[in-house]
Design an enzyme around this catalytic site. Sequence first.
Site, mmCIF file in Angstrom:
data_model
loop_
_atom_site.group_PDB
_atom_site.id
_atom_site.type_symbol
_atom_site.label_atom_id
_atom_site.label_comp_id
_atom_site.label_asym_id
_atom_site.label_seq_id
_atom_site.Cartn_x
_atom_site.Cartn_y
_atom_site.Cartn_z
ATOM 1 N N ASN A 218 11.300 -10.079 -8.109
ATOM 2 C CA ASN A 218 9.892 -9.989 -7.495
ATOM 3 C C ASN A 218 9.341 -11.301 -7.320
ATOM 4 O O ASN A 218 8.435 -11.429 -6.161
ATOM 5 C CB ASN A 218 9.119 -9.415 -8.821
ATOM 6 C CG ASN A 218 9.246 -7.855 -8.742
ATOM 7 O OD1 ASN A 218 9.921 -7.288 -7.619
ATOM 8 N ND2 ASN A 218 8.840 -7.204 -9.760
ATOM 9 N N HIS B 142 0.779 -10.783 -20.652
ATOM 10 C CA HIS B 142 0.941 -9.241 -20.449
ATOM 11 C C HIS B 142 2.352 -8.915 -20.684
ATOM 12 O O HIS B 142 3.260 -8.572 -19.661
ATOM 13 C CB HIS B 142 0.708 -8.704 -18.866
ATOM 14 C CG HIS B 142 0.671 -7.246 -18.742
ATOM 15 N ND1 HIS B 142 0.043 -6.224 -19.300
ATOM 16 C CD2 HIS B 142 1.328 -6.616 -17.872
ATOM 17 C CE1 HIS B 142 0.420 -5.221 -18.938
ATOM 18 N NE2 HIS B 142 1.396 -5.180 -17.915
ATOM 19 N N ASN C 8 4.759 -7.453 -11.462
ATOM 20 C CA ASN C 8 5.073 -7.682 -12.894
ATOM 21 C C ASN C 8 6.336 -8.775 -12.738
ATOM 22 O O ASN C 8 7.221 -8.763 -11.577
ATOM 23 C CB ASN C 8 5.268 -6.604 -13.623
ATOM 24 C CG ASN C 8 4.174 -6.249 -14.236
ATOM 25 O OD1 ASN C 8 3.746 -7.046 -14.958
ATOM 26 N ND2 ASN C 8 4.227 -4.870 -14.565
ATOM 27 N N GLY D 164 -0.188 0.674 -5.342
ATOM 28 C CA GLY D 164 -0.883 0.146 -4.216
ATOM 29 C C GLY D 164 -1.908 1.170 -3.416
ATOM 30 O O GLY D 164 -2.961 1.230 -3.170
ATOM 31 N N ALA E 35 0.839 -1.257 -0.204
ATOM 32 C CA ALA E 35 -0.109 0.229 -0.230
ATOM 33 C C ALA E 35 0.834 1.289 -0.155
ATOM 34 O O ALA E 35 0.475 2.388 -0.160
ATOM 35 C CB ALA E 35 -0.882 -0.037 1.399
HETATM 36 N N1 NAD Z 1 0.313 -5.943 -13.698
HETATM 37 C C1 NAD Z 1 0.276 -4.742 -14.163
HETATM 38 O O1 NAD Z 1 -0.360 -4.211 -15.069
HETATM 39 C C2 NAD Z 1 1.123 -3.630 -13.218
HETATM 40 C C3 NAD Z 1 0.699 -2.493 -13.601
HETATM 41 C C4 NAD Z 1 1.505 -1.351 -12.645
HETATM 42 C C5 NAD Z 1 2.409 -1.845 -11.804
HETATM 43 N N2 NAD Z 1 2.773 -3.101 -11.610
HETATM 44 C C6 NAD Z 1 3.728 -3.721 -10.887
HETATM 45 O O2 NAD Z 1 3.315 -3.384 -9.605
HETATM 46 C C7 NAD Z 1 4.591 -3.378 -8.757
HETATM 47 C C8 NAD Z 1 4.821 -2.118 -7.989
HETATM 48 O O3 NAD Z 1 4.604 -0.987 -8.866
HETATM 49 P P1 NAD Z 1 4.594 0.429 -8.276
HETATM 50 O O4 NAD Z 1 4.551 1.347 -9.403
HETATM 51 O O5 NAD Z 1 3.443 0.515 -7.063
HETATM 52 O O6 NAD Z 1 6.113 0.423 -7.410
HETATM 53 P P2 NAD Z 1 6.580 1.212 -6.091
HETATM 54 O O7 NAD Z 1 7.795 1.259 -6.147
HETATM 55 O O8 NAD Z 1 5.738 2.449 -6.046
HETATM 56 O O9 NAD Z 1 5.922 0.354 -4.955
HETATM 57 C C9 NAD Z 1 6.474 -0.778 -4.809
HETATM 58 C C10 NAD Z 1 5.845 -1.318 -3.475
HETATM 59 O O10 NAD Z 1 6.712 -2.635 -3.245
HETATM 60 C C11 NAD Z 1 7.124 -2.591 -2.021
HETATM 61 N N3 NAD Z 1 8.424 -3.375 -2.067
HETATM 62 C C12 NAD Z 1 9.584 -3.067 -2.758
HETATM 63 N N4 NAD Z 1 10.425 -3.837 -2.394
HETATM 64 C C13 NAD Z 1 10.069 -4.896 -1.627
HETATM 65 C C14 NAD Z 1 10.419 -6.013 -0.882
HETATM 66 N N5 NAD Z 1 11.747 -6.384 -1.213
HETATM 67 N N6 NAD Z 1 9.872 -6.418 -0.032
HETATM 68 C C15 NAD Z 1 8.724 -6.258 0.259
HETATM 69 N N7 NAD Z 1 8.039 -5.081 -0.420
HETATM 70 C C16 NAD Z 1 8.728 -4.411 -1.185
HETATM 71 C C17 NAD Z 1 7.471 -1.275 -1.626
HETATM 72 O O11 NAD Z 1 7.250 -1.157 -0.232
HETATM 73 C C18 NAD Z 1 6.218 -0.580 -2.174
HETATM 74 O O12 NAD Z 1 5.061 -0.814 -1.442
HETATM 75 C C19 NAD Z 1 5.846 -3.329 -9.803
HETATM 76 O O13 NAD Z 1 6.344 -4.633 -9.829
HETATM 77 C C20 NAD Z 1 5.130 -2.917 -11.174
HETATM 78 O O14 NAD Z 1 5.705 -3.587 -12.243
HETATM 79 C C21 NAD Z 1 1.905 -4.050 -12.475
HETATM 80 O O1 LMR Z 2 4.508 -1.508 -18.037
HETATM 81 C C1 LMR Z 2 4.749 -1.756 -16.667
HETATM 82 O O2 LMR Z 2 5.981 -2.224 -16.333
HETATM 83 C C2 LMR Z 2 3.741 -1.369 -15.556
HETATM 84 C C3 LMR Z 2 2.435 -2.040 -16.162
HETATM 85 O O3 LMR Z 2 2.741 -3.536 -16.642
HETATM 86 C C4 LMR Z 2 1.711 -1.431 -17.297
HETATM 87 O O4 LMR Z 2 1.383 -2.103 -18.335
HETATM 88 O O5 LMR Z 2 1.275 -0.424 -17.186
#
Ligand code: NAD
Ligand code: LMR
Length: 319
Positions: free
Chosen positions: A98, A178, A123, A14, A9
């Site tokens: 990850n 994806h 991801n 989050g 979060a």
């Molecule tokens: N599937 C999708 O379409 C999609 C879309 C957007 C983001 N994402 C993925 O979601 C994830 C988060 O993205 P974001 O932009 O919020 O990143 P962010 O850096 O803003 O947040 C990362 C979060 O992960 C936590 N974190 C980081 N390292 C950690 C560890 N070692 N142990 C526990 N917690 C940890 C942080 O505390 C934070 O809460 C990324 O992997 C990103 O690629 C996926």
């Molecule tokens: O592209 C990324 O790494 C974040 C997410 O998967 C997206 O498609 O927005």
Amino acid sequence: MAKVTIVGATGQVGSYVAHAVSQFPHVQEMCLYGRPGNETYLDGLAHDMMDSFAARGTNTRVTFGTTPKDLRGSDIIVLTSGIPRKATQTRLDLALENARIVKGYAEQIGRMAPEAILLVVTNPVDIMTTVALKYSGMMPHRVFGLGTHLDSMRLKACLAEFFNVHVSEVHTRIIGEHGDTMVPMWSATTVGGIQIDNLLGVARLPREEMIQRVKSSGSYIIQAKGATVYGPGDAIATLTRTIVEDENRMLTVSTQIRREVCGHEGICVSVPARITRGGVFPIAVKFSDEEEQMFAKSVQLIRETTDKVCAVLDAESRL
Ligand SMILES: NC(=O)c1ccc[n+]([C@@H]2O[C@H](COP(=O)([O-])OP(=O)(O)OC[C@H]3O[C@@H](n4cnc5c(N)ncnc54)[C@H](O)[C@@H]3O)[C@@H](O)[C@H]2O)c1
Ligand SMILES: O=C(O)C[C@H](O)C(=O)O
């Protein structure tokens, strides 16, 4: 009424999701979950959200936690923890780092909230969904990933722009990874209820260009502003609402397929699935020959990477 927990979060995605999901009437409690050491930040976030709810007239209770017991009682858990990619990286570059993070949380969730529905966002999401399923020990219909729901929404936006119609007039789906091997289902694409091949303007539709735009959308946004937030955030919010309010929708999300989809099985990948309060269930669908071939390539890539990542995680667990 439901308790929704956002793991990760403190992150960009989050925190946006926590705010967006709290607006839904059936969400009674929003639990902001993060790593130990982040209590002050999470408390501040909770207070900020409560001020917003007072302004909006939302009645959701906001709590926060950093220890596994705080996961108890969750009906839906959204897992967003993990490293985001830089514009120069692919999502697959994040896989092992990850996977270690997702494995740790999956084990906690499997112990503390095995009856919850777990939505994986981290991801590369298809691989992370299998990792979450394997190490949580949860039932396959209770663990799914955001998958290509976001890509489907991106293609929908492109088509609405091209045909100059409201987005609600466009129905389209993308299946598979994806990532770069995603597969557009042109066979399931309609505008105003009309299959696009029956529309006179379709000859000018730049299909390849549109799919390239969808594929590069994430890296484009990351390069321009650092992260994708609103697109994924609202796609996640829709899926969460679909479950909480038992909307029984059919959307493309990453889910463990059995032989019902082109004979592939045992891997998490996006296919059309029924999403209910009871879980997520892949649907048996007949794809066109081209879609089926492209889907097979997508499955192969996901399977190879998933197998490699899980082999490392298993070896590390034995140490
Ligand atoms: N599937 C999708 O379409 C999609 C879309 C957007 C983001 N994402 C993925 O979601 C994830 C988060 O993205 P974001 O932009 O919020 O990143 P962010 O850096 O803003 O947040 C990362 C979060 O992960 C936590 N974190 C980081 N390292 C950690 C560890 N070692 N142990 C526990 N917690 C940890 C942080 O505390 C934070 O809460 C990324 O992997 C990103 O690629 C996926
Ligand atoms: O592209 C990324 O790494 C974040 C997410 O998967 C997206 O498609 O927005």
